[in-house]
Design an enzyme around this catalytic site. Structure first.
Site, PDB file in Angstrom:
ATOM      1  N   HIS A  54      40.906  35.117  35.447  1.00  0.00           N
ATOM      2  CA  HIS A  54      39.903  34.874  34.517  1.00  0.00           C
ATOM      3  C   HIS A  54      39.695  33.441  33.910  1.00  0.00           C
ATOM      4  O   HIS A  54      40.958  32.934  33.803  1.00  0.00           O
ATOM      5  CB  HIS A  54      39.649  36.070  33.329  1.00  0.00           C
ATOM      6  CG  HIS A  54      39.184  37.277  33.846  1.00  0.00           C
ATOM      7  ND1 HIS A  54      38.451  38.046  33.056  1.00  0.00           N
ATOM      8  CD2 HIS A  54      39.140  37.789  35.023  1.00  0.00           C
ATOM      9  CE1 HIS A  54      38.386  39.063  33.571  1.00  0.00           C
ATOM     10  NE2 HIS A  54      38.667  39.003  35.082  1.00  0.00           N
ATOM     11  N   GLU A  56      39.560  32.319  30.939  1.00  0.00           N
ATOM     12  CA  GLU A  56      40.483  32.122  29.577  1.00  0.00           C
ATOM     13  C   GLU A  56      41.980  32.343  30.053  1.00  0.00           C
ATOM     14  O   GLU A  56      42.638  31.778  29.695  1.00  0.00           O
ATOM     15  CB  GLU A  56      40.004  33.298  28.815  1.00  0.00           C
ATOM     16  CG  GLU A  56      38.642  33.025  28.313  1.00  0.00           C
ATOM     17  CD  GLU A  56      37.648  34.040  28.926  1.00  0.00           C
ATOM     18  OE1 GLU A  56      36.433  34.337  28.372  1.00  0.00           O
ATOM     19  OE2 GLU A  56      37.781  34.269  30.058  1.00  0.00           O
ATOM     20  N   CYS A  84      36.308  39.174  27.872  1.00  0.00           N
ATOM     21  CA  CYS A  84      36.294  40.456  27.929  1.00  0.00           C
ATOM     22  C   CYS A  84      37.642  41.092  27.556  1.00  0.00           C
ATOM     23  O   CYS A  84      38.549  40.357  26.905  1.00  0.00           O
ATOM     24  CB  CYS A  84      36.614  40.690  29.500  1.00  0.00           C
ATOM     25  SG  CYS A  84      38.243  40.204  30.239  1.00  0.00           S
TER      26      CYS A  84
END
Length: 157
Positions: A54, A56, A84
């Site tokens: 992801h 991040e 998320c």
């Protein structure tokens, strides 16, 4: 919201759009410290065949390598979209000072990235999850922690 925040969010949104153009997911993130980008990351889940790639998480990993530390205290994370649960947990473990996001989970759901079931899953018994998380205590279960506690030069975190 400051002008500083808007600037970094616009940068993250631009990176996310660029990432879509090269086959990645529509997410990007920047780790910023003292008004400077330490590292950035984009979503490469399908490109790298890595469900943890992801934006991040990628930005956090890169920033930690850049700073030579497992903690990002003193840094902020700016993301193109609401993180998320995986990314929120990574941000918390990294001890970031703050996380700021542009689009929210509803925008992501409209784009086909509906994480609401992950948020709801946290309220369900882990043994009932789609991939059950089941405890099974074995005789030496605590031995790794005993070894850790016995290590005088361990790094506390």
């Amino acid at each position: 919201m400051t002008q500083h925040d808007s600037h970094w969010l616009q940068e993250a949104v631009g990176l996310a759009v660029d990432n879509v153009a090269v086959g990645g997911g529509p997410f990007a993130a920047l780790v910023v410290r003292d008004g400077e980008v330490v590292a950035s990351g984009v979503n490469r889940v399908t490109l790298d065949l890595d469900p943890t790639a992801h934006a991040e998480v990628s930005a956090i990993r890169a920033a930690c390598r850049e700073l030579g530390s497992f903690t990002l205290a003193g840094c902020e994370l700016f993301t193109s979209c609401e993180p998320c649960p995986l990314c929120v947990a990574a941000a918390l473990w990294a001890r970031l000072d703050r996380v700021v996001f542009a689009a929210d989970r509803h925008d992501a759901a409209r784009g086909g990235f509906d994480d609401h079931h992950f948020y709801e899953l946290m309220d369900v018994d882990p043994q009932q999850w789609p991939s059950p998380v089941v405890p099974l205590r074995v005789e030496d279960a605590a031995r790794p922690f005993d070894a850790w506690l016995g290590k005088a030069d361990r790094t506390h975190y």
